[in-house]
Design a protein around this motif. Structure first.
Motif, short mmCIF file in Angstrom:
data_model
loop_
_atom_site.label_atom_id
_atom_site.label_comp_id
_atom_site.label_asym_id
_atom_site.label_seq_id
_atom_site.Cartn_x
_atom_site.Cartn_y
_atom_site.Cartn_z
N LEU A 26 0.55 -1.01 -0.08
CA LEU A 26 0.34 -0.34 0.34
C LEU A 26 0.95 1.84 0.01
CD1 LEU A 26 -2.92 -1.53 3.00
CD2 LEU A 26 -3.33 -0.37 -0.50
N VAL A 27 1.89 1.25 1.05
CA VAL A 27 2.40 2.39 0.65
C VAL A 27 3.42 2.73 -0.26
CG1 VAL A 27 5.01 3.53 1.73
CG2 VAL A 27 3.22 2.15 3.04
N GLY A 28 3.66 1.67 -1.54
CA GLY A 28 4.64 1.45 -2.46
C GLY A 28 3.51 2.41 -3.78
N GLU A 241 12.23 -8.43 -8.74
CA GLU A 241 12.20 -8.32 -7.60
C GLU A 241 14.01 -6.89 -8.24
OE1 GLU A 241 12.76 -11.58 -4.96
OE2 GLU A 241 14.43 -10.82 -3.82
N VAL A 242 13.86 -5.87 -7.74
CA VAL A 242 15.21 -5.63 -6.92
C VAL A 242 16.32 -6.01 -6.64
CG1 VAL A 242 15.99 -3.17 -7.12
CG2 VAL A 242 13.69 -3.90 -7.40
N SER A 243 17.19 -6.38 -6.88
CA SER A 243 18.25 -6.54 -6.40
C SER A 243 19.87 -6.01 -6.20
CB SER A 243 19.01 -8.03 -7.16
OG SER A 243 19.39 -7.20 -8.54
N ALA A 270 10.06 -1.16 -0.08
CA ALA A 270 9.51 -2.32 -0.07
C ALA A 270 9.60 -3.44 1.18
CB ALA A 270 10.70 -2.85 -0.45
N GLY A 271 8.94 -1.82 2.16
CA GLY A 271 8.03 -3.34 3.64
C GLY A 271 9.26 -3.94 4.09
N ALA A 272 9.44 -4.34 4.69
CA ALA A 272 10.22 -5.07 6.11
C ALA A 272 11.24 -5.19 4.92
CB ALA A 272 9.07 -6.70 6.70
N LYS A 276 17.37 -4.00 3.57
CA LYS A 276 18.98 -4.40 2.80
C LYS A 276 18.95 -3.85 1.34
CE LYS A 276 17.71 -7.88 0.86
NZ LYS A 276 17.06 -9.79 0.63
N LEU A 277 18.23 -3.17 1.29
CA LEU A 277 18.04 -2.52 -0.17
C LEU A 277 19.06 -0.66 0.09
CD1 LEU A 277 14.45 -3.29 -2.02
CD2 LEU A 277 16.71 -3.32 -2.92
N ALA A 278 18.21 -0.43 1.71
CA ALA A 278 18.77 0.12 2.23
C ALA A 278 20.07 0.36 2.20
CB ALA A 278 17.63 0.91 3.41
N GLY A 292 3.40 -10.55 12.24
CA GLY A 292 2.41 -11.19 12.59
C GLY A 292 0.77 -11.90 11.92
N TYR A 293 -0.43 -11.96 12.34
CA TYR A 293 -0.55 -13.67 11.58
C TYR A 293 -2.17 -13.31 11.37
CZ TYR A 293 3.12 -16.63 13.76
OH TYR A 293 4.45 -17.08 13.73
N HIS A 294 -2.95 -14.11 10.52
CA HIS A 294 -4.36 -13.45 10.55
C HIS A 294 -4.98 -15.38 10.60
CE1 HIS A 294 -4.66 -13.26 6.16
NE2 HIS A 294 -5.19 -13.60 6.24
N ALA A 326 -9.50 -12.55 11.47
CA ALA A 326 -8.82 -12.43 13.07
C ALA A 326 -7.40 -12.12 13.17
CB ALA A 326 -9.06 -13.86 14.27
N ALA A 327 -6.81 -10.90 12.53
CA ALA A 327 -5.06 -10.44 12.49
C ALA A 327 -5.39 -10.00 13.57
CB ALA A 327 -5.53 -10.03 10.74
N GLY A 328 -3.54 -10.20 14.06
CA GLY A 328 -2.51 -9.63 14.83
C GLY A 328 -1.56 -9.75 15.55
C1 LIG Z 1 -1.82 -8.67 11.84
C2 LIG Z 1 -1.74 -7.25 10.71
C3 LIG Z 1 -2.60 -6.83 10.96
C4 LIG Z 1 -2.58 -5.08 10.74
N1 LIG Z 1 -3.31 -4.47 10.97
C5 LIG Z 1 -3.72 -2.40 10.50
C6 LIG Z 1 -4.74 -2.00 10.40
O1 LIG Z 1 -5.55 -2.71 10.82
N2 LIG Z 1 -4.46 -0.93 10.39
C7 LIG Z 1 -2.98 -0.34 9.56
O2 LIG Z 1 -3.52 0.88 9.78
N3 LIG Z 1 -2.30 -1.44 9.80
C8 LIG Z 1 -1.92 -2.40 10.01
N4 LIG Z 1 -0.98 -3.46 9.74
C9 LIG Z 1 -0.24 -2.43 8.87
C10 LIG Z 1 0.10 -2.63 7.85
O3 LIG Z 1 -0.34 -4.46 7.05
C11 LIG Z 1 1.64 -2.47 7.00
O4 LIG Z 1 1.93 -1.37 8.59
C12 LIG Z 1 1.46 -2.61 6.03
O5 LIG Z 1 1.03 -3.40 5.47
C13 LIG Z 1 2.82 -2.09 5.51
O6 LIG Z 1 3.23 -1.64 4.07
P1 LIG Z 1 4.14 -1.79 3.08
O7 LIG Z 1 3.98 -0.98 2.06
O8 LIG Z 1 5.22 -0.92 3.81
O9 LIG Z 1 4.89 -2.70 3.23
P2 LIG Z 1 4.41 -4.52 2.05
O10 LIG Z 1 2.78 -4.21 2.25
O11 LIG Z 1 4.38 -5.58 2.59
O12 LIG Z 1 4.96 -4.52 0.83
C14 LIG Z 1 5.97 -4.18 0.14
C15 LIG Z 1 6.32 -4.85 -0.85
O13 LIG Z 1 7.30 -5.09 -1.97
C16 LIG Z 1 7.71 -5.90 -2.24
N5 LIG Z 1 9.71 -6.02 -2.22
C17 LIG Z 1 10.08 -6.62 -1.20
N6 LIG Z 1 11.59 -6.58 -1.77
C18 LIG Z 1 11.26 -5.61 -2.85
C19 LIG Z 1 12.29 -6.25 -3.89
N7 LIG Z 1 13.53 -6.68 -3.68
N8 LIG Z 1 12.05 -5.38 -5.16
C20 LIG Z 1 10.91 -5.34 -5.17
N9 LIG Z 1 10.29 -5.18 -4.38
C21 LIG Z 1 10.00 -6.03 -3.05
C22 LIG Z 1 7.38 -7.27 -1.59
O14 LIG Z 1 6.77 -7.88 -2.31
C23 LIG Z 1 5.42 -6.06 -1.06
O15 LIG Z 1 4.75 -6.78 -2.49
C24 LIG Z 1 -1.02 -4.90 10.21
C25 LIG Z 1 -0.14 -5.77 9.73
C26 LIG Z 1 0.18 -7.26 10.78
C27 LIG Z 1 1.05 -8.09 10.03
#
Ligand SMILES: Cc1cc2nc3c(=O)[nH]c(=O)nc-3n(C[C@H](O)[C@H](O)[C@H](O)COP(=O)(O)OP(=O)(O)OC[C@H]3O[C@@H](n4cnc5c(N)ncnc54)[C@H](O)[C@@H]3O)c2cc1C
Length: 430
Positions: A26-28, A241-243, A270-272, A276-278, A292-294, A326-328
């Motif tokens: 969602l951030v990207g 995948e960006v390496s 790239a979320g979590a 590595k990329l930085a 986190g789980y659901h 059920a998520a968290g």
């Molecule tokens: C159980 C659970 C419940 C949650 N509930 C909520 C909620 O109710 N409300 C809320 O606001 N937030 C919630 N969150 C948090 C929220 O889901 C995350 O903070 C958010 O999804 C992070 O988004 P992101 O785009 O940073 O990362 P991600 O959604 O993980 O996206 C990162 C993307 O980067 C891609 N990527 C990784 N490495 C590379 C690479 N080298 N090259 C190219 N692409 C790459 C991946 O494939 C992935 O698609 C919850 C999280 C969890 C686990």
């Protein structure tokens, strides 16, 4: 609480360059859409973007609790969290747990996490989150409309429940923070709770309804709608995948297997997986993951009217399009360890008690919250390479804050003064 944002002024034609966004979470996606609105040509790169029949399960944005949470001013590391660390280590199934064998790698993050839990730090962090949250809805609105995702929104608030007065009182400090930052809350008694959520087992003493919260009935569909809007607007989505990121004098190279994409600017979202990329361009960021789980209960989608959470259990129960999710819970255990079936069994047991009609759980999912020790995201430029912007580390608030992050990223990339002071979100703050 809902504050507007200044209208973005699109760039003059001469400045409309090419921006590559790494990651289609969602951030990207929101960053790409706001950059496109600013006038940039945008390419998103992700190994499994939300297109066609992709499952999208690798993204944290797929499996969350679907909740837009303006009540999220409370950081994870609250005062006194240090006394919970032994319990976090001893009870691997607790709502907040540390995986023993990951402890050596986690140590620097954990130290900073504990340092963030002083009263003064918590006040500062909550103040920063409150400012971000106050603009979060204003940043979502235009994107939801553009993506035709209004149909996914449900506006019934979010309910927190407590089984005893002692449990309710244990949250006093958190409610103090919320009150001071203007979170809209209604205190509910047992009859009120029964009135709005009659299918819950009567295991509640008090509840709090966060009125301004809302939910998306499917974060997966939301992501697909945003991706479609990007493509419709002329953006590109590349599967890969960006390496490596390779800064050059004339732009930024992004290596994808045997291919390379050259852009004028890159956004790392790239979320979590962003640490590595930085690191590949010399930036050290103290990013880790709160796993986190659901579990999905396909028969139970109509049993609740809104996200419901017992903080004691650490997960939300959310009535979504394909059932009750059920998520968290939080497991500090890194990216490599597989899903722990004991944890999903615990979530199933919890749901059975709290919502007896839920039936059997089916789909189980593990995802990786990208988390900084201070519960604040990273939004800012690389220390060494001004053509690289970082946008990750949104922890528990990634769905809530992704659109605002995208708006701010577009201002940063365009060299404008951001609408919000981003100093507390600097990538190199640790
Ligand atoms: C159980 C659970 C419940 C949650 N509930 C909520 C909620 O109710 N409300 C809320 O606001 N937030 C919630 N969150 C948090 C929220 O889901 C995350 O903070 C958010 O999804 C992070 O988004 P992101 O785009 O940073 O990362 P991600 O959604 O993980 O996206 C990162 C993307 O980067 C891609 N990527 C990784 N490495 C590379 C690479 N080298 N090259 C190219 N692409 C790459 C991946 O494939 C992935 O698609 C919850 C999280 C969890 C686990």
């Amino acid at each position: 609480m809902n504050k507007p944002l200044p209208e973005l002024q699109p760039l003059p034609d001469a400045e409309r360059r090419h921006v590559a966004v790494v990651g289609a979470g969602l951030v990207g996606l929101c960053s790409a859409l706001w950059l496109q609105r600013m006038g940039y040509r945008v390419t998103i790169i992700d190994p499994a973007p939300p297109l066609g029949d992709a499952s999208y399960r690798q993204a944290c944005s797929y499996g969350n609790a679907c909740t837009f949470a303006p009540h999220g001013v409370v950081p994870v590391a609250m005062p006194g969290v240090i006394w919970r660390v032994p319990g976090m280590l001893l009870n691997p199934l607790g709502p907040l747990a540390i995986v023993w064998r990951y402890l050596p790698q986690l140590a620097p993050w954990l130290r900073a996490f504990l340092a963030s839990s002083t009263k003064a730090e918590v006040e500062r962090i909550a103040g920063t989150l409150a400012v971000l949250l106050s603009h979060a809805d204003a940043a979502w609105q235009p994107l939801v409309t553009q993506a035709g995702a209004e149909r996914l929104k449900r506006h019934d608030g979010c309910l927190y429940l407590y089984k005893t007065e002692a449990q309710f009182r244990a949250g006093d400090a958190e409610y103090g923070l919320r009150e001071r930052h203007g979170v809209a809350m209604d205190l509910l008694d047992q009859a009120d709770i029964r009135g709005i959520e009659p299918n819950l087992a009567p295991l509640y003493h008090k509840g709090v309804l966060f009125r301004d919260a809302y939910m998306f009935s499917s974060p997966r569909q939301l992501a697909f709608a945003l991706a479609q809007a990007l493509v419709t607007g002329g953006g590109d989505i590349v599967r890969g995948e960006v390496s490596a990121i390779e800064p050059r004098n004339d732009g930024i190279g992004l290596r994808i297997a045997a291919k390379k994409i050259l852009a004028d600017h890159a956004v790392v979202a790239a979320g979590a997986h962003s640490r590595k990329l930085a690191a590949s361009v010399g930036d050290r960021v103290l990013l880790d993951t709160e796993r986190g789980y659901h579990v999905l209960f396909p028969q139970a989608g109509n049993l609740l009217s809104r996200p419901v959470c017992y903080p004691e259990h650490g997960f939300y129960m959310v009535p979504m399009a394909d059932g009750l999710r059920a998520a968290g819970t939080v497991e500090l255990g890194g990216l490599a360890a597989p899903l722990n079936p004991k944890r999903t069994a615990m979530i199933r047991e919890g749901v059975k008690k709290l919502l007896p009609g839920a039936g059997e759980g089916s789909d189980e999912w593990l995802g990786f919250r990208p988390s900084m020790p201070d519960s604040l995201p990273v939004i800012g430029a690389s220390r060494r390479w001004p053509r690289i912007t970082y946008a990750f580390g949104h922890g528990h608030l990634g769905l809530t804050l992704s659109a605002l992050t995208g708006y701010l990223v577009s201002q940063l990339v365009a060299g404008r003064i951001p609408a919000i002071d981003l100093t507390p979100l600097r990538p190199d703050r640790f």
